[in-house]
Scaffold this motif. Structure first.
Motif, PDB file in Angstrom:
ATOM      1  N   GLN A   1    -101.055   9.408  15.705  1.00  0.00           N
ATOM      2  CA  GLN A   1    -101.523   8.318  14.836  1.00  0.00           C
ATOM      3  C   GLN A   1    -102.993   8.510  14.490  1.00  0.00           C
ATOM      4  OE1 GLN A   1    -100.471   4.858  17.195  1.00  0.00           O
ATOM      5  NE2 GLN A   1     -98.583   4.503  16.035  1.00  0.00           N
ATOM      6  N   GLN A   2    -103.780   8.949  15.470  1.00  0.00           N
ATOM      7  CA  GLN A   2    -105.194   9.230  15.214  1.00  0.00           C
ATOM      8  C   GLN A   2    -105.355  10.407  14.252  1.00  0.00           C
ATOM      9  OE1 GLN A   2    -107.777   9.236  18.876  1.00  0.00           O
ATOM     10  NE2 GLN A   2    -105.779   9.061  19.869  1.00  0.00           N
TER      11      GLN A   2
ATOM     12  N   GLU B   1    -107.457  10.446   5.320  1.00  0.00           N
ATOM     13  CA  GLU B   1    -108.779  10.347   4.710  1.00  0.00           C
ATOM     14  C   GLU B   1    -109.174  11.666   4.052  1.00  0.00           C
ATOM     15  OE1 GLU B   1    -111.209   9.090   7.949  1.00  0.00           O
ATOM     16  OE2 GLU B   1    -110.472   7.014   7.905  1.00  0.00           O
TER      17      GLU B   1
ATOM     18  N   LYS C   1    -104.555   9.483  10.663  1.00  0.00           N
ATOM     19  CA  LYS C   1    -105.644   8.749  10.018  1.00  0.00           C
ATOM     20  C   LYS C   1    -106.694   9.713   9.471  1.00  0.00           C
ATOM     21  CE  LYS C   1    -108.931   4.962  10.859  1.00  0.00           C
ATOM     22  NZ  LYS C   1    -110.146   5.668  10.400  1.00  0.00           N
TER      23      LYS C   1
END
Length: 219
Positions: free
Chosen positions: A197-198, A205, A201
């Motif tokens: 999940q990190q 971006e 992200k």
């Protein structure tokens, strides 16, 4: 330095889960229509892979830290000139398991050669060439080494003492602090889902900024 393609690297000490998350990154980008060319360091070309064997194999002879560093950069120069740059110039995206940050962490910090002389070698040999994005998986050394124990026989680096790896981790974190826009630190202590999940992200971006000129590569 302008590049048509994008160069992503993944870094971290032993047992942080690079292989698992390289597969995740590849799938995530593939779902966006990007085909990734994979590589690794040391290695990536036939000559660089031969140097990899020299570096990783255990031997009775003590390997001088400067010898180790120079071999790393010899392999890297070949890797960049023969594989990475041509792929980027052709508009492809490249994902490498380790790159120059590993030398700063393992030889600069771990072997205590320092960053200053390494920066001179880096500037001379690669002339400012750096990844567009580096994902650093961070894990307490004790946990990472426990995971690495399950992989079987250790190579020359994996056989180092815990204090060496603690210096390596500190080296990586120092780079991340100095270059927060390029190197993103991922807390790898949680579950695979939490870690990814990190990563997602960070990729989202990066993709939003770099997606307009994407072309699928025939690799």
């Amino acid at each position: 330095m302008s590049k048509a393609g994008k160069f992503i690297t993944i870094e971290g000490t032993e047992g942080v889960g690079k292989s698992t998350n390289i597969a995740f990154i590849t799938q995530w980008l593939s779902d966006k229509g990007i085909e990734i060319m994979h590589s690794r360091e040391p290695g990536g070309t036939p000559l660089a892979e031969e140097i990899r064997e020299l570096l990783l194999n255990k031997r009775d002879e003590q390997v001088d830290s400067r010898t180790e560093l120079l071999l790393m950069f010899a392999a890297r120069c070949q890797h960049v000139s023969q594989k990475i740059r041509p792929a980027l110039d052709a508009g492809h995206w490249v994902l490498s398991d380790r790159f120059t940050d590993a030398s700063y962490a393992y030889q600069g910090a771990g072997r205590e050669l320092g960053f200053e002389r390494l920066e001179e070698l880096d500037d001379w040999s690669l002339q400012g060439f750096k990844p567009d994005l580096t994902i650093m998986l961070d894990l307490p050394i004790e946990i990472g080494l426990e995971r690495a124990e399950q992989r079987g026989e250790k190579d020359r680096f994996e056989s180092e003492q815990i204090e060496f790896f603690k210096r390596v981790r500190d080296g990586y974190l120092a780079i991340a602090k100095a270059e927060p826009e390029r190197m993103k630190v991922i807390d790898a202590t949680g579950s695979i889902k939490q870690v990814q999940q990190q990563i997602e992200k960070v990729l989202s971006e990066f993709y939003q900024v770099n997606s307009p000129a994407i072309n699928k590569a025939e690799l």
